[in-house]
Design an enzyme around this catalytic site. Structure first.
Site, short mmCIF file in Angstrom:
data_model
loop_
_atom_site.label_atom_id
_atom_site.label_comp_id
_atom_site.label_asym_id
_atom_site.label_seq_id
_atom_site.Cartn_x
_atom_site.Cartn_y
_atom_site.Cartn_z
N GLU A 281 0.82 -1.21 0.00
CA GLU A 281 0.00 0.00 0.00
C GLU A 281 0.86 1.26 0.00
OE1 GLU A 281 -2.65 -0.74 3.38
OE2 GLU A 281 -4.03 -1.77 2.02
N ASP A 360 -8.54 -9.03 3.76
CA ASP A 360 -8.28 -8.01 4.77
C ASP A 360 -9.35 -7.98 5.86
OD1 ASP A 360 -7.13 -5.92 6.07
OD2 ASP A 360 -7.61 -4.40 4.58
N GLU A 388 -12.39 -3.06 12.14
CA GLU A 388 -12.44 -2.19 10.96
C GLU A 388 -13.61 -2.53 10.03
OE1 GLU A 388 -8.81 -2.15 8.75
OE2 GLU A 388 -9.65 -0.96 7.11
C1 BDP Z 1 -6.07 -2.33 6.11
C2 BDP Z 1 -6.35 -0.98 6.63
C3 BDP Z 1 -5.19 -0.05 6.54
C4 BDP Z 1 -3.95 -0.73 7.08
C5 BDP Z 1 -3.70 -2.00 6.33
C6 BDP Z 1 -2.57 -2.83 6.88
O1 BDP Z 1 -7.47 -0.46 5.93
O2 BDP Z 1 -5.52 1.10 7.25
O3 BDP Z 1 -2.85 0.09 7.01
O4 BDP Z 1 -4.82 -2.82 6.42
O5 BDP Z 1 -2.85 -3.83 7.54
O6 BDP Z 1 -6.95 -3.15 6.78
O7 BDP Z 1 -1.41 -2.54 6.66
#
Ligand code: BDP
Length: 674
Positions: A281, A360, A388
């Protein structure tokens, strides 16, 4: 208020143990952990029995807390043998000749024993009859804070950080200390203190600028048996080191990290190590230099190894700018595709941290096929206690049943019985280090977790990873007894609410394993096409004919082939794929008939009408507790349940109308669909 004290209430007990007999407690040794033990006993006894214990080194005291080799001949042969066979963190509580003896091989074992002892006293057990042998099944039991230096928390749903505010580490660390107590009381032994996304200023955490204060935090955790870890920015050598590269094969870069690590250990001699989110990301990583994850992880591992430090390297690596039109990229495949080929190439102080599912933290996902697939590389699983995608600590969602499903999943990587539980405990492959980590759900709200009932997820996480054989309901009841009291009414009502909550949440949200359909970015509330044409790789592919993602080998992305047999075939074949995951693995027409006998579309209608009704029932159940539960807690949960009801209604109506319009197939029960 009561809510602040979570499960360490130490309510006044009707059956007092008396000061004349138990007033002196022998606590042998004076490490910081022994100091914590004394403090905790004092707090607990003052609140439960209204008297203050006196600490002594006299082994004749009625309560003795000491490492086994300090006990002289107090222990019977039998108990002695038991202690010999314990792991370092294991303890026994033995009743011998009217004495209560809490012992083990290390100070932290004593601390765990004392918390167990206090728990048993609080729930009314008789002090004379305690005989307990206990030790953790997993060696690494970790919490990840996603806290930022500006005081915000990534995916935080209970206020701001207790660690940072306005760009600084908090001066008053008393709340951090309380947090350490809660974590230690359920056996957590490691914590990463900052967000895995390391922004500019947090990059400096590994330097003199912050180490003196981080040292103070680390000392607090040390006195409760937790090792401190820091999340790092892979590009640190450039960002703060003045180098032009962060290439892990570059000699200057390697040297820079070695120096950096040495300095950290000068401040924090028992520093745990680094947690790393790299090439994920938009975070920097070894890919920039045409290196791979083993190169990146091993470079850090070499710097940490001389001090016994570890690299916890996350496997949440996928293409986050993929296109829905390109069916050859499947986000679910990514972690396995990236890491499996590197098996055996990581240093022995590297541990890969793998999210429980391939996507996720959705309400329903299959178990990540990467778990257990690497026979020669340390692994740990990552859960998310912060909800989340499961209601954000507004909606009630007790997650222990979900984690139990993950842990009991059989991967077959070494034949039948190769469960995730055994893999992360290091019983299937000879992992040097392994265990479980999870993203925390606490913030500076008075009650720590937004919804007070979400405290059960933090408590349950610690209890479950200490002993995965505990049942979800057993854990819930324990938490209730400690948090409220042992009245039957509270116990029955709250435990049934908790136990039903996950399936209720699943009922009114994204159906049958397809996931997402949430408001982009925030991830709360429905937006069915919110991510559908975006680049994050999270699609449902609903059209007028059907819905779901074809991940089969025959016609889809071939994700199913990442599983061992028989799982690969079970998921591949429509007729064996479990209903609850059917849309994760297959694209099917709306009138496809599930094992349940219902069509997909009717299942969607039924579960969504039901889910909303079930939330109304939760509200009714909770209302019955109005006069038996403290006012603050009552109102807190009542408010959240009302918000949950509104959320469930939104989901129900949007999902039902969306799929009615897409499919044109009416509800068999002719309920109103908007
Ligand atoms: C996702 C989240 C994000 C996190 C990412 C992670 O939306 O905010 O930074 O995972 O785990 O669930 O790195």
């Amino acid at each position: 208020s009561n809510m602040y004290k979570m499960w360490l209430q130490y309510r006044e007990m009707p059956n007092k143990i008396n000061k004349e007999t138990y007033g002196e407690i022998a606590v042998i040794g004076n490490s910081p952990i022994q100091e914590s033990i004394k403090e905790e006993l004092t707090r607990a006894f003052e609140q439960m029995y209204q008297w203050t214990p006196v600490f002594t080194e006299n082994l004749n005291a009625q309560i003795v807390i000491a490492i086994n080799d300090k006990l002289n001949d107090l222990l019977s042969k039998n108990h002695k043998d038991q202690v010999e066979h314990l792991l370092d963190e294991g303890y026994i509580i033995a009743s011998e000749n009217n004495q209560v003896i809490i012992t083990g091989k290390s100070s932290v074992a004593l601390l765990y024993g004392v918390f167990h002892f206090l728990k048993d006293l609080q729930i009314g057990k008789d002090i004379h009859t305690l005989n307990i042998t206990n030790q953790p099944k997993n060696s690494l039991r970790m919490i990840n804070q996603w806290d930022n230096l500006d005081g915000t928390i990534e995916r935080g749903y209970s206020g701001n950080s207790i660690f940072y505010e306005n760009g600084k580490i908090v001066k008053d660390k008393s709340r951090i200390k309380d947090y350490a107590r809660y974590l230690a009381s359920v056996g957590i032994n490691a914590i990463a203190i900052n967000n895995v996304n390391v922004w500019e200023e947090e990059t400096f955490f590994i330097t003199k600028k912050y180490l003196p204060e981080i040292k103070e935090i680390a000392q607090i955790f040390t006195s409760y048996g937790l090792k401190t870890y820091i999340s790092i920015n892979f590009a640190s050598p450039i960002a703060i080191g003045g180098l032009h590269t962060a290439d892990p094969m570059d000699e200057q870069v390697k040297e820079w990290w070695k120096k950096c690590v040495k300095e950290i250990y000068d401040y924090i001699p028992n520093f745990g190590g680094f947690l790393v989110k790299a090439d994920s990301e938009h975070r920097p990583g070894p890919f920039t230099y045409n290196r791979d994850h083993k190169d990146g992880a091993n470079m850090l591992a070499e710097a940490l190894a001389p001090f016994g430090g570890k690299v916890i390297w996350r496997c949440f690596v996928y293409n986050c700018v993929q296109d829905w039109r390109d069916r050859s990229t499947d986000r679910a495949r990514a972690a396995y595709d990236h890491f499996k080929p590197l098996d055996g190439l990581f240093h022995e102080n590297v541990i890969l941290q793998i999210k429980n599912g391939p996507m996720d933290f959705q309400v329903r996902e299959p178990v990540s096929p990467l778990l257990g697939a690497m026979h020669q590389t340390n692994q740990m699983v990552e859960f998310q206690i912060a909800q989340e995608y499961t209601g954000q600590q507004i909606d009630l969602c007790y997650l222990i049943p979900q984690w139990k499903d993950v842990l009991s999943f059989d991967t077959y990587v070494k034949g039948e019985g190769s469960t995730i539980e055994k893999i992360v405990a290091g019983q299937i492959h000879p992992y040097r280090y392994s265990g479980i980590a999870a993203v925390s759900n606490i913030g500076n709200d008075e009650n720590w977790t937004g919804n007070t009932l979400a405290q059960a997820n933090l408590y349950g996480y610690g209890r479950l990873i200490w002993d995965p054989s505990l049942e979800a309901e057993e854990i819930a009841c324990e938490w209730i007894a400690l948090t409220f009291d042992s009245s039957k009414e509270i116990k029955n009502t709250v435990s049934s609410m908790l136990m039903d909550s996950l399936s209720i949440y699943e009922n009114y949200t994204a159906p049958l394993g397809v996931g997402w359909m949430v408001t982009p970015h925030y991830h709360y509330g429905p937006n069915i096409d919110g991510y559908e044409y975006s680049r994050w790789g999270t699609y449902h592919f609903a059209d007028r004919n059907g819905i779901g993602v074809d991940r089969t080998q025959a016609t889809g992305t071939s994700y199913t082939s990442q599983y061992n047999e028989p799982n690969a075939s079970i998921y591949e074949q429509l007729d064996t794929c479990p209903d609850e995951l059917i849309l994760f693995f297959h694209h099917v027409p709306y009138d496809y008939v599930l094992h349940s006998g219902k069509t997909i579309i009717q299942h969607i209608y039924d579960t969504h009408f039901l889910g909303y009704k079930q939330v109304e029932q939760l509200i009714k159940k909770w209302a019955m507790l109005e006069n038996v539960i403290d006012v603050d807690t009552f109102r807190n949960v009542e408010e959240r349940l009302q918000l949950q009801r509104a959320n469930a209604k939104e989901w129900r109506d949007q999902i039902n109308t969306y799929f009615y319009r897409k499919s044109g197939i009416p509800d068999q029960q002719k309920r109103t669909i908007y």
